[in-house]
Design a protein around this motif. Structure first.
Motif, short mmCIF file in Angstrom:
data_model
loop_
_atom_site.label_atom_id
_atom_site.label_comp_id
_atom_site.label_asym_id
_atom_site.label_seq_id
_atom_site.Cartn_x
_atom_site.Cartn_y
_atom_site.Cartn_z
N TYR A 194 0.90 -1.21 0.02
CA TYR A 194 0.07 -0.11 0.22
C TYR A 194 0.66 1.28 0.04
O TYR A 194 0.44 2.31 -0.78
CB TYR A 194 -0.76 -0.04 1.26
CG TYR A 194 -1.90 1.43 1.40
CD1 TYR A 194 -2.81 1.65 0.64
CD2 TYR A 194 -1.17 2.24 2.38
CE1 TYR A 194 -3.28 2.85 0.81
CE2 TYR A 194 -1.89 3.43 2.43
CZ TYR A 194 -3.03 3.75 1.69
OH TYR A 194 -3.54 5.07 1.99
N SER A 195 2.01 1.31 0.83
CA SER A 195 2.66 2.53 0.94
C SER A 195 3.50 2.49 -0.59
O SER A 195 3.87 3.76 -0.70
CB SER A 195 3.91 2.27 2.03
OG SER A 195 4.68 1.32 1.85
N GLU A 196 3.88 1.48 -1.36
CA GLU A 196 4.67 1.62 -2.32
C GLU A 196 3.71 2.17 -3.42
O GLU A 196 4.15 3.00 -4.25
CB GLU A 196 5.08 0.16 -2.67
CG GLU A 196 6.07 0.04 -3.75
CD GLU A 196 6.50 -1.18 -3.93
OE1 GLU A 196 7.76 -1.42 -4.65
OE2 GLU A 196 5.96 -2.25 -3.18
N LEU A 197 2.45 1.69 -3.39
CA LEU A 197 1.56 2.19 -4.34
C LEU A 197 1.26 3.53 -4.23
O LEU A 197 1.00 4.52 -5.08
CB LEU A 197 -0.01 1.38 -4.30
CG LEU A 197 0.22 0.09 -4.89
CD1 LEU A 197 -1.07 -0.72 -4.56
CD2 LEU A 197 0.70 -0.10 -6.42
N SER A 198 1.15 4.04 -2.96
CA SER A 198 0.94 5.60 -2.46
C SER A 198 2.13 6.47 -3.37
O SER A 198 1.93 7.37 -3.83
CB SER A 198 0.84 5.74 -1.10
OG SER A 198 -0.54 5.21 -0.70
N PHE A 199 3.53 5.84 -2.97
CA PHE A 199 4.38 6.54 -3.30
C PHE A 199 4.65 6.53 -4.99
O PHE A 199 4.66 7.60 -5.43
CB PHE A 199 5.54 5.74 -2.80
CG PHE A 199 7.02 6.53 -3.00
CD1 PHE A 199 7.00 8.07 -2.99
CD2 PHE A 199 7.94 5.71 -3.58
CE1 PHE A 199 8.47 8.19 -2.96
CE2 PHE A 199 9.41 6.32 -4.02
CZ PHE A 199 9.44 7.52 -3.63
N LEU A 200 4.19 5.52 -5.49
CA LEU A 200 4.18 5.49 -7.02
C LEU A 200 3.17 6.38 -7.58
O LEU A 200 3.26 6.97 -8.56
CB LEU A 200 4.10 4.05 -7.49
CG LEU A 200 5.40 3.19 -7.27
CD1 LEU A 200 4.80 1.73 -7.58
CD2 LEU A 200 6.37 3.35 -8.02
N SER A 201 1.97 6.43 -6.99
CA SER A 201 0.99 7.29 -7.32
C SER A 201 1.35 8.71 -7.34
O SER A 201 1.03 9.49 -8.35
CB SER A 201 -0.28 7.27 -6.55
OG SER A 201 -1.46 8.09 -6.93
N SER A 202 2.12 9.00 -6.28
CA SER A 202 2.50 10.45 -6.16
C SER A 202 3.61 10.99 -7.21
O SER A 202 3.67 12.07 -7.83
CB SER A 202 3.05 10.79 -4.72
OG SER A 202 2.06 10.32 -3.78
N ILE A 203 4.45 9.84 -7.45
CA ILE A 203 5.37 10.17 -8.47
C ILE A 203 4.87 10.35 -9.85
O ILE A 203 5.19 11.13 -10.67
CB ILE A 203 6.42 8.81 -8.37
CG1 ILE A 203 7.45 8.90 -7.28
CG2 ILE A 203 7.31 8.98 -9.99
CD1 ILE A 203 7.93 7.79 -7.25
N HIS A 204 3.86 9.62 -10.15
CA HIS A 204 3.27 9.59 -11.20
C HIS A 204 2.34 11.22 -11.53
O HIS A 204 2.47 11.44 -12.52
CB HIS A 204 1.98 8.59 -11.28
CG HIS A 204 1.40 8.54 -12.61
ND1 HIS A 204 0.02 9.54 -12.89
CD2 HIS A 204 1.13 7.94 -13.94
CE1 HIS A 204 -0.46 9.15 -14.08
NE2 HIS A 204 0.20 8.29 -14.82
N ASP A 205 1.86 11.62 -10.43
CA ASP A 205 1.15 12.65 -10.42
C ASP A 205 2.33 14.06 -10.68
O ASP A 205 2.05 14.86 -11.39
CB ASP A 205 0.33 12.93 -9.13
CG ASP A 205 -0.66 12.10 -9.05
OD1 ASP A 205 -1.21 11.58 -10.12
OD2 ASP A 205 -1.35 11.97 -8.18
N VAL A 206 3.48 13.92 -9.93
CA VAL A 206 4.37 14.73 -10.05
C VAL A 206 5.24 14.79 -11.19
O VAL A 206 5.66 15.98 -11.75
CB VAL A 206 5.15 14.87 -8.59
CG1 VAL A 206 6.07 16.00 -8.58
CG2 VAL A 206 3.94 15.23 -7.47
N PHE A 207 5.80 13.81 -11.47
CA PHE A 207 7.05 13.56 -12.32
C PHE A 207 6.53 12.98 -13.77
O PHE A 207 7.42 12.82 -14.48
CB PHE A 207 8.32 12.70 -11.68
CG PHE A 207 8.57 13.26 -10.34
CD1 PHE A 207 9.21 14.32 -10.44
CD2 PHE A 207 8.34 12.59 -9.17
CE1 PHE A 207 10.09 14.84 -9.29
CE2 PHE A 207 8.66 13.19 -8.09
CZ PHE A 207 9.56 14.35 -8.11
#
Length: 606
Positions: A102-115
Motif C-alpha cells: 500500500y505504501s509503495e502504491l501511494s508513493f508511485l501514485s504521487s510520483i506519477h502525478d508529479v513526475f
C-alpha cells in the motif's frame, strides 16, 4: 510472542535496567494477531487446509530423512489457531507485506502525478523486482517500518499534504523506537515550513509577490509539537505499562549508540559490506540510484554557468529556469542517511532498508536525465523521441537488471528457506508427540536446542506451548537471549530465582546454556560429508551439536534424524550460483548442507 502468549525469548534491550525497545511498536501487530485469532477460531477447520497450502509453502529442496508423521495434514487440521502458530506467523508477515505494498502504491501514485507516468513506471519496475524490497517489505523490523512510513510521508509531501507527511515522520521517529531515522524527515519539515512561509510558492503570479508569512509557520510548528507530544505521551504510557517505570526507549537507545564503542560490540565491517549488499539487492539500479543527485547537480551547474542548447531543449532561455526541486527533495534524505550509516563501523543490511525507495526513484531520475540528454542531442538530426518510445527504451534498459533481481529473490527462497521449513515441521512433530505422550504436565518444559545455529531460529511462533529454545555452548562468545519471566520487562523480573542477568557490553553469560540431556530436539547445520558412511573428517570439523549428541549420557535414549532440508553451502558453491538462481544448468553447481532436525527417542512412543 510475549505480548500475545506471555512467553518468548527476551533480549537485553528489553531488560528493565536498559529499556532500549518500545512496546508501542509491538502493539499494533499484536492487535492484528488477535484479530486473526478471533477470526480463524470462528471458521471451520476445513478452511485451514487451503490457507496453509497458500501461506505455508514447503521448500522443494528436501533431502534425507523426513518426518515419520503426517505433519502437513496435522498442520492443516489443528482445531484452532492457538495451536497453529506458524500459520499465524505467516498471516502476520502477509499483513506486513500488504501494508508495504500500500505504501509503495501511494508513493508511485504521487510520483506519477508529479513526475509523470514514465518515471513512475520505471520506479515501479525497479521497486517491484528489487531483491532488497522482496525481503525488506515483509520484515517486522524498525528499519522496514521506517521504510514504509517514509514512503507514506513522501507520497503526501509530493501531493502537498504537509500535515500528513510530517505526521508519518513523527510516527517513524517516536512510535517505532528508532530515533536515528529522524534525519530522513528533516527535509520534510524544512520543506513544509518553506511552503508555509509563502516563499516556496510555485505559481508565476505568486513569484512576483513573495512575502514571508510568520503566522502559517507558527501554525505548522505548533501543530507538529502537539502531534509529537500526543504520540510521545501514548508511547510512554504503553512502555510504563510493560516496564513498570517511566522511561523513554528512544532516548535510551540514542544515548547507548552515541557512546563510544556502543554498537561496535556487535561486529564491525568495512565499507565494502554495504557496497556488496546494494549490488546484490539492486545491482545496476543501485548504481543509477546513487548517481542521481550528483547528475542533477551537475546538470543544473552546467545549465546555469555553461548554457548549451542540448541541456535546455534547444532554448537557452530555459537554462535559467529553476527545475528539479522536488526531485532533490525526495533524494536528499538518501545521501544524508548514507553519510551517517556508511562510516559507522557496525554494519547490518537492515540499516539500508529505509533508503530502498529512494534508490529506485533515483535510478529512474538518472534514466530520465540520460535519455533526455540523448534525446536533445539527437533531435537536431532525427527529431525528438516520443514519450511512449522513451518509456519503452527505459524499460528495456532496466529489464536485465530486473531479471537479475528476480533471480536473486528466487535464490534467497530456494537456498535459504530451510530454517522456516524445518521449524514448521518441528512444530507439527512436537504437537503430535505431546498429544501422544502418556503424561506431560502443564509446567513441563520441552527444550528445542541448537548451538551455533541459534541466530537462524525464526520465531517463538514455531514452538508449541511448553516448548522453549535452549542453547548448547558453541564457539559464539556473545550474549544470548533468555526466556521471559512472567514479569516481562518489569523490575520484578530481576528478582526471579534461576533467571540470568543481562549486560550491555555483549559479554557472554554462561547461565544461558543447558546440557544436552535436557534437550528433546536438536537443530544443526550439517555438511553433506558427515551424512556419508565413509566420513573421515577431523574432530574440529564436526558440527557442535553432533559432538554433544555423541557424548549424550542420558539413559535409555538415542537420537534420530527426523527431518532435513537443503541449505546452500556458500563456501563450496561458485560465486555466480551462490548469488543467483538458475532454473536450468544447476546440477552439480550448487552445493548444499543439511539443515537437520533430530529428536530424542525414548523407548517407543511411535
Amino acid at each position: 510472542h510475549f505480548v500475545l502468549y506471555g512467553t518468548g525469548m527476551q533480549t537485553w534491550e528489553y531488560a528493565p535496567q536498559y529499556g532500549l525497545r518500545t512496546y508501542a511498536y509491538l502493539l499494533p501487530i499484536a492487535g492484528v494477531a488477535k484479530f486473526f485469532q478471533y477470526l480463524l477460531d470462528a471458521l471451520p477447520s476445513s478452511f485451514f487446509s487451503p490457507l496453509s497450502k497458500v501461506l505455508l509453502v514447503t521448500s522443494t529442496t528436501t533431502s534425507g530423512a523426513s518426518l515419520s508423521l503426517a505433519n502437513t495434514v496435522l498442520m492443516n487440521e489443528l482445531p484452532s489457531l492457538s495451536h497453529n502458530k506458524p500459520l499465524l506467523f505467516a498471516l502476520l508477515r502477509s499483513t506486513l507485506a500488504i501494508i508495504s505494498c500500500y505504501s509503495e502504491l501511494s508513493f508511485l501514485s504521487s510520483i506519477h502525478d508529479v513526475f509523470g507516468s514514465t518515471v513512475a513506471h520505471w520506479t515501479a519496475l525497479c521497486s517491484l523486482t528489487g531483491a532488497g524490497n522482496f525481503h525488506a517489505g515483509q520484515a517486522f523490523l524498525p528499519s522496514s517500518t521506517v521504510m514504509i512510513l517514509w514512503r507514506l510521508s513522501a507520497a503526501n509531501q509530493l501531493k502537498e499534504n504537509h500535515a500528513w507527511s510530517i505526521l508519518w515522520g513523527l510516527l517513524a521517529v517516536l512510535a517505532v523506537g528508532w530515533p536515528f531515522c529522524a534525519v530522513l524527515f528533516v527535509s520534510t519539515g524544512v520543506w513544509a515550513l518553506w511552503k508555509a512561509s509563502g516563499l516556496g510558492s510555485s505559481t508565476s503570479e505568486d513569484e512576483k509577490n513573495k512575502k514571508f508569512q510568520l503566522g502559517p509557520v507558527i501554525h505548522v510548528l505548533v501543530r507538529t509539537a502537539i502531534h509529537a507530544i500526543l504520540i510521545q505521551a501514548m508511547v510512554m504510557a504503553i512502555d510504563y505499562y510493560f516496564y513498570g517505570q517511566i522511561l523513554s526507549p528512544i532516548w535510551n537507545i540514542f544515548v547507548y549508540n552515541a557512546q563510544s564503542g556502543g554498537d561496535e560490540l556487535y561486529g564491525v565491517e568495512p565499507l565494502s559490506y554495504y557496497i556488496k549488499n546494494l549490488l546484490l539487492n539492486f545491482n545496476l539500479v543501485s548504481l543509477l540510484g546513487v548517481a542521481s543527485l550528483p547528475l542533477i547537480t551537475f546538470k543544473h551547474f552546467v545549465k546555469r554557468f555553461f548554457p548549451r542548447p542540448e541541456f535546455c531543449n534547444h532554448d537557452t532561455q530555459k537554462c535559467n529556469e529553476g527545475t528539479g526541486s522536488m526531485e532533490i527533495l525526495v533524494l536528499v534524505p538518501m545521501y544524508i542517511w548514507m553519510g551517517i550509516v556508511l562510516p559507522r563501523p557496525h554494519k547490518e543490511e537492515r540499516f539500508l532498508f529505509p533508503i530502498y525507495p529512494m534508490i529506485c526513484f533515483g535510478a529512474s531520475i538518472t534514466m530520465k536525465e540520460a535519455i533526455s540528454l540523448l534525446n536533445n542531442i539527437m533531435s537536431k538530426k532525427q527529431g525528438r523521441i516520443s514519450r511512449k518510445v522513451t518509456l519503452w527504451i527505459g524499460l528495456a534498459l532496466l529489464s536485465p537488471s530486473a531479471m537479475i533481481s528476480v533471480s536473486r529473490s528466487l535464490a534467497l527462497c530456494h537456498y535459504y528457506s530451510a530454517p522456516l521449513d524445518l521449524y514448521r515441521d518441528l512444530f507439527s512433530h512436537a504437537v503430535t508427540a505431546t498429544s501422544l505422550s502418556v503424561s506431560n504436565g502443564e509446567d513441563t518444559i520441552t527444550h528445542v536446542c541448537t548451538a551455533g545455529e541459534w541466530y537462524r531460529f525464526p520465531s517463538s511462533f514455531f514452538l508449541p506451548p511448553n516448548h522453549q529454545l535452549g542453547f548448547l555452548k558453541s564457539s559464539f562468545t556473545g550474549q544470548l537471549p533468555q526466556p521471559f519471566t512472567q514479569f516481562g520487562s518489569k523490575k520484578e523480573s530481576l528478582d526471579v530465582m534461576g533467571v540470568g542477568s543481562f549486560n550491555d557490553i555483549n559479554k557472554e553469560e554462561m547461565d544461558r546454556y543447558i546440557d544436552i540431556d535436557q534437550c528433546a530436539y536438536v537443530v544443526e547445520l550439517v555438511p553433506s560429508s558427515f551424512e556419508s558412511s565413509d566420513n573421515t573428517s577431523r574432530d574440529d570439523d564436526i558440527p557442535e551439536c553432533l559432538k554433544y549428541m555423541d557424548f549424550d549420557s542420558s539413559a535409555g535414549s538415542s537420537w534420530t534424524q527426523i527431518a532435513s532440508y537443503d541449505y546452500l553451502d556458500a563456501d563450496s558453491t561458485p560465486l555466480l550460483h551462490r548469488i543467483l538462481y538458475f532454473p536450468v544448468g544447476m546440477k552439480g553447481q550448487a552445493i548444499y548442507k543439511g539443515y537437520n532436525l533430530y529428536a530424542r527417542r525414548k523407548r517407543k512412543l511411535w
